[in-house]
Design an enzyme around this catalytic site. Structure first.
Site, PDB file in Angstrom:
ATOM      1  N   TYR A 228     -28.742 -83.930 -45.132  1.00 37.74           N
ATOM      2  CA  TYR A 228     -29.044 -85.213 -44.483  1.00 37.74           C
ATOM      3  C   TYR A 228     -29.163 -86.282 -45.563  1.00 37.74           C
ATOM      4  O   TYR A 228     -30.192 -86.446 -46.208  1.00 37.74           O
ATOM      5  CB  TYR A 228     -30.328 -85.146 -43.655  1.00 37.74           C
ATOM      6  CG  TYR A 228     -30.278 -84.171 -42.492  1.00 37.74           C
ATOM      7  CD1 TYR A 228     -29.077 -83.628 -42.046  1.00 37.74           C
ATOM      8  CD2 TYR A 228     -31.442 -83.798 -41.825  1.00 37.74           C
ATOM      9  CE1 TYR A 228     -29.038 -82.752 -40.982  1.00 37.74           C
ATOM     10  CE2 TYR A 228     -31.408 -82.910 -40.753  1.00 37.74           C
ATOM     11  CZ  TYR A 228     -30.195 -82.383 -40.353  1.00 37.74           C
ATOM     12  OH  TYR A 228     -30.161 -81.500 -39.296  1.00 37.74           O
TER      13      TYR A 228
ATOM     14  N   PHE B  54     -30.728 -82.144 -30.910  1.00 36.28           N
ATOM     15  CA  PHE B  54     -30.349 -83.164 -29.925  1.00 36.28           C
ATOM     16  C   PHE B  54     -31.211 -83.014 -28.656  1.00 36.28           C
ATOM     17  O   PHE B  54     -30.677 -82.961 -27.540  1.00 36.28           O
ATOM     18  CB  PHE B  54     -28.863 -83.073 -29.547  1.00 36.28           C
ATOM     19  CG  PHE B  54     -27.890 -83.586 -30.581  1.00 36.28           C
ATOM     20  CD1 PHE B  54     -28.330 -84.201 -31.745  1.00 36.28           C
ATOM     21  CD2 PHE B  54     -26.517 -83.483 -30.385  1.00 36.28           C
ATOM     22  CE1 PHE B  54     -27.433 -84.667 -32.689  1.00 36.28           C
ATOM     23  CE2 PHE B  54     -25.606 -83.963 -31.318  1.00 36.28           C
ATOM     24  CZ  PHE B  54     -26.068 -84.544 -32.475  1.00 36.28           C
ATOM     25  N   PRO B  55     -32.543 -82.939 -28.799  1.00 33.27           N
ATOM     26  CA  PRO B  55     -33.393 -82.734 -27.612  1.00 33.27           C
ATOM     27  C   PRO B  55     -33.286 -83.877 -26.602  1.00 33.27           C
ATOM     28  O   PRO B  55     -33.597 -83.702 -25.428  1.00 33.27           O
ATOM     29  CB  PRO B  55     -34.815 -82.642 -28.196  1.00 33.27           C
ATOM     30  CG  PRO B  55     -34.737 -83.335 -29.518  1.00 33.27           C
ATOM     31  CD  PRO B  55     -33.352 -83.072 -30.029  1.00 33.27           C
TER      32      PRO B  55
HETATM   33  N1  LIG Z   1     -29.037 -77.664 -36.776  1.00 31.90           N
HETATM   34  C1  LIG Z   1     -28.140 -78.566 -36.553  1.00 31.90           C
HETATM   35  O1  LIG Z   1     -26.937 -78.326 -36.697  1.00 31.90           O
HETATM   36  C2  LIG Z   1     -28.576 -79.941 -36.134  1.00 31.90           C
HETATM   37  C3  LIG Z   1     -27.647 -80.879 -35.645  1.00 31.90           C
HETATM   38  C4  LIG Z   1     -28.119 -82.129 -35.252  1.00 31.90           C
HETATM   39  C5  LIG Z   1     -29.466 -82.434 -35.347  1.00 31.90           C
HETATM   40  N2  LIG Z   1     -30.353 -81.513 -35.836  1.00 31.90           N
HETATM   41  C6  LIG Z   1     -31.795 -81.783 -35.908  1.00 31.90           C
HETATM   42  O2  LIG Z   1     -32.209 -82.251 -34.626  1.00 31.90           O
HETATM   43  C7  LIG Z   1     -32.987 -83.432 -34.798  1.00 31.90           C
HETATM   44  C8  LIG Z   1     -32.891 -84.287 -33.562  1.00 31.90           C
HETATM   45  O3  LIG Z   1     -31.562 -84.726 -33.377  1.00 31.90           O
HETATM   46  P1  LIG Z   1     -31.187 -86.273 -33.300  1.00 31.90           P
HETATM   47  O4  LIG Z   1     -32.247 -87.071 -33.952  1.00 31.90           O
HETATM   48  O5  LIG Z   1     -29.818 -86.457 -33.788  1.00 31.90           O
HETATM   49  O6  LIG Z   1     -31.094 -86.510 -31.726  1.00 31.90           O
HETATM   50  P2  LIG Z   1     -32.195 -86.778 -30.588  1.00 31.90           P
HETATM   51  O7  LIG Z   1     -33.548 -86.408 -31.082  1.00 31.90           O
HETATM   52  O8  LIG Z   1     -31.667 -86.129 -29.366  1.00 31.90           O
HETATM   53  O9  LIG Z   1     -32.067 -88.342 -30.377  1.00 31.90           O
HETATM   54  C9  LIG Z   1     -32.250 -89.259 -31.414  1.00 31.90           C
HETATM   55  C10 LIG Z   1     -31.654 -90.588 -30.977  1.00 31.90           C
HETATM   56  O10 LIG Z   1     -32.403 -91.090 -29.890  1.00 31.90           O
HETATM   57  C11 LIG Z   1     -32.924 -92.374 -30.185  1.00 31.90           C
HETATM   58  N3  LIG Z   1     -34.298 -92.377 -29.692  1.00 31.90           N
HETATM   59  C12 LIG Z   1     -35.316 -91.620 -30.143  1.00 31.90           C
HETATM   60  N4  LIG Z   1     -36.447 -91.857 -29.432  1.00 31.90           N
HETATM   61  C13 LIG Z   1     -36.120 -92.801 -28.515  1.00 31.90           C
HETATM   62  C14 LIG Z   1     -36.847 -93.462 -27.504  1.00 31.90           C
HETATM   63  N5  LIG Z   1     -38.139 -93.165 -27.308  1.00 31.90           N
HETATM   64  N6  LIG Z   1     -36.225 -94.384 -26.754  1.00 31.90           N
HETATM   65  C15 LIG Z   1     -34.907 -94.668 -26.939  1.00 31.90           C
HETATM   66  N7  LIG Z   1     -34.165 -94.075 -27.908  1.00 31.90           N
HETATM   67  C16 LIG Z   1     -34.749 -93.144 -28.681  1.00 31.90           C
HETATM   68  C17 LIG Z   1     -32.864 -92.499 -31.682  1.00 31.90           C
HETATM   69  O11 LIG Z   1     -32.691 -93.842 -32.077  1.00 31.90           O
HETATM   70  P3  LIG Z   1     -33.853 -94.634 -32.898  1.00 31.90           P
HETATM   71  O12 LIG Z   1     -33.747 -94.193 -34.303  1.00 31.90           O
HETATM   72  O13 LIG Z   1     -33.502 -96.063 -32.664  1.00 31.90           O
HETATM   73  O14 LIG Z   1     -35.157 -94.253 -32.264  1.00 31.90           O
HETATM   74  C18 LIG Z   1     -31.664 -91.642 -32.048  1.00 31.90           C
HETATM   75  O15 LIG Z   1     -30.481 -92.391 -31.941  1.00 31.90           O
HETATM   76  C19 LIG Z   1     -32.410 -84.058 -36.058  1.00 31.90           C
HETATM   77  O16 LIG Z   1     -33.294 -85.003 -36.608  1.00 31.90           O
HETATM   78  C20 LIG Z   1     -32.191 -82.841 -36.907  1.00 31.90           C
HETATM   79  O17 LIG Z   1     -33.403 -82.492 -37.555  1.00 31.90           O
HETATM   80  C21 LIG Z   1     -29.914 -80.277 -36.221  1.00 31.90           C
END
Ligand SMILES: NC(=O)c1ccc[n+]([C@@H]2O[C@H](COP(=O)([O-])OP(=O)(O)OC[C@H]3O[C@@H](n4cnc5c(N)ncnc54)[C@H](OP(=O)(O)O)[C@@H]3O)[C@@H](O)[C@H]2O)c1
Length: 306
Positions: free
Chosen positions: A70, A215-216
């Site tokens: 990252y 991607f929760p």
């Molecule tokens: N193992 C793997 O291959 C893998 C792959 C992908 C991700 N991950 C892990 O999964 C974690 C979560 O994934 P992610 O962060 O990509 O996706 P996510 O948690 O599903 O969604 C994050 C997105 O939602 C927005 N968001 C968050 N809270 C919000 C709210 N209350 N209201 C409106 N928008 C909101 C964020 O924008 P803002 O920044 O503007 O809030 C960001 O664009 C990552 O941080 C990583 O640690 C692991």
């Protein structure tokens, strides 16, 4: 007087003991969003990123997920800057095994010497002597699994890793891996609209393995005002909170790691731990994700960000 639920809401999500001996609050924080476009380079607002990390811990988050890739290294170094020396109950989980030739580009490399180098770099960037949970970010199909996990097992013997996890695997791969080394967690794409890994979740539940859904909130699709969860929103439960509350209720081994680069969104997301869904709400939200025709109406994000 402020109650614990108000001051440290993440505690209300309950506790899961990783590997049976490393307790974390189930609702954690995913630190991929505190990087630049394409998960590359510095975030737009590094000071806000530091505030997000510190606020997460204030709110009772004890499980933070990151990866060497990252940034690369940007997320790990911000975690160190914001939180080192770490509170005793804070667990930083990191990953290795994906190389980054450029923005939005992710390629697996599982050669043992590479995994060893990345583990050493993560220790240095995080300021740790041992990684509590080290996850193989992707199984490299070009390298025997026994070589990849064998190296991590060796690093564990050397005291540099406490527990080992996997990322984006099938049940068959998990079973194969468990013959080589003890696996305490899996991390797969999973949210209420994308449940392809339900069989893996069932396996994890039956074997006391943590399932960390990435991607929760479907990269924000499920949190978006005007999005598909809007009709379910209550005055005291926003779409993002419903998506996270559903995960927390769906299985006791789920450890959601919502990501955000903003303190306001973080506070909203972590408050999801205090929200209880009625049986009818839980059933209705499960229905949204389950039948294919409805689920297909979601435009899921392209999964170029690993
Ligand atoms: N193992 C793997 O291959 C893998 C792959 C992908 C991700 N991950 C892990 O999964 C974690 C979560 O994934 P992610 O962060 O990509 O996706 P996510 O948690 O599903 O969604 C994050 C997105 O939602 C927005 N968001 C968050 N809270 C919000 C709210 N209350 N209201 C409106 N928008 C909101 C964020 O924008 P803002 O920044 O503007 O809030 C960001 O664009 C990552 O941080 C990583 O640690 C692991």
């Amino acid at each position: 007087m402020t109650t614990q639920a108000e001051s440290r809401p993440a505690a209300a999500s309950g506790t899961f003991a990783l590997g049976g001996d490393l307790p974390v609050h189930r609702l954690g924080y995913g630190a991929m969003q505190i990087t630049g476009e394409g998960v590359w380079g510095d975030p737009k607002d590094p000071d806000e990123a530091v505030r997000v990390l510190r606020r997460a811990v204030e709110l009772g988050v004890t499980f933070i997920d990151t990866a060497d890739s990252y940034g690369p290294f940007v997320s790990e170094m911000l975690i160190r800057k914001a939180l080192h020396p770490y509170a005793d109950d804070v667990v930083i989980a990191t990953k290795g095994g994906l190389t980054r030739p450029g923005p939005g580009d992710w390629r697996p490399v599982g050669r043992p010497e590479y995994l060893r180098q990345q583990l050493e770099l993560s220790l240095r960037h995080l300021g740790l002597d041992r990684i509590d949970l080290y996850q193989l970010h992707r199984i490299d199909p070009k390298v025997p699994l026994a070589d990849q996990l064998g190296e991590l097992a060796l690093l564990r013997q050397e005291g540099k890793i406490r527990h080992i996890g996997l990322s984006q695997v099938t049940v068959a791969q998990l079973e194969q891996a468990r013959k080589i080394v003890d696996i305490v967690s899996v991390q797969n794409l999973y949210n209420l609209a994308t449940r392809d890994s339900e069989d893996l979740l069932e396996y994890a539940e039956a074997n006391d393995i943590a399932f960390i859904p990435w991607f929760p909130m479907a990269t924000g699709e499920l949190a978006r005002p005007g999005g598909v969860l809007d009709t379910f929103a209550r005055e005291d439960a926003s779409p993002s909170q419903l998506a996270l509350a559903w995960l927390l209720r769906h299985s006791p081994v789920l450890l959601p790691i919502p990501g955000t680069s903003s303190v306001a969104h973080l506070e909203e997301n972590i408050a999801a731990a205090t929200i209880s869904l009625t049986d009818a709400e839980y059933a209705a939200l499960s229905e949204v994700s389950a039948p294919a025709p409805r689920a297909r109406r979601f435009r899921l994000p392209k999964l170029s960000r690993n």
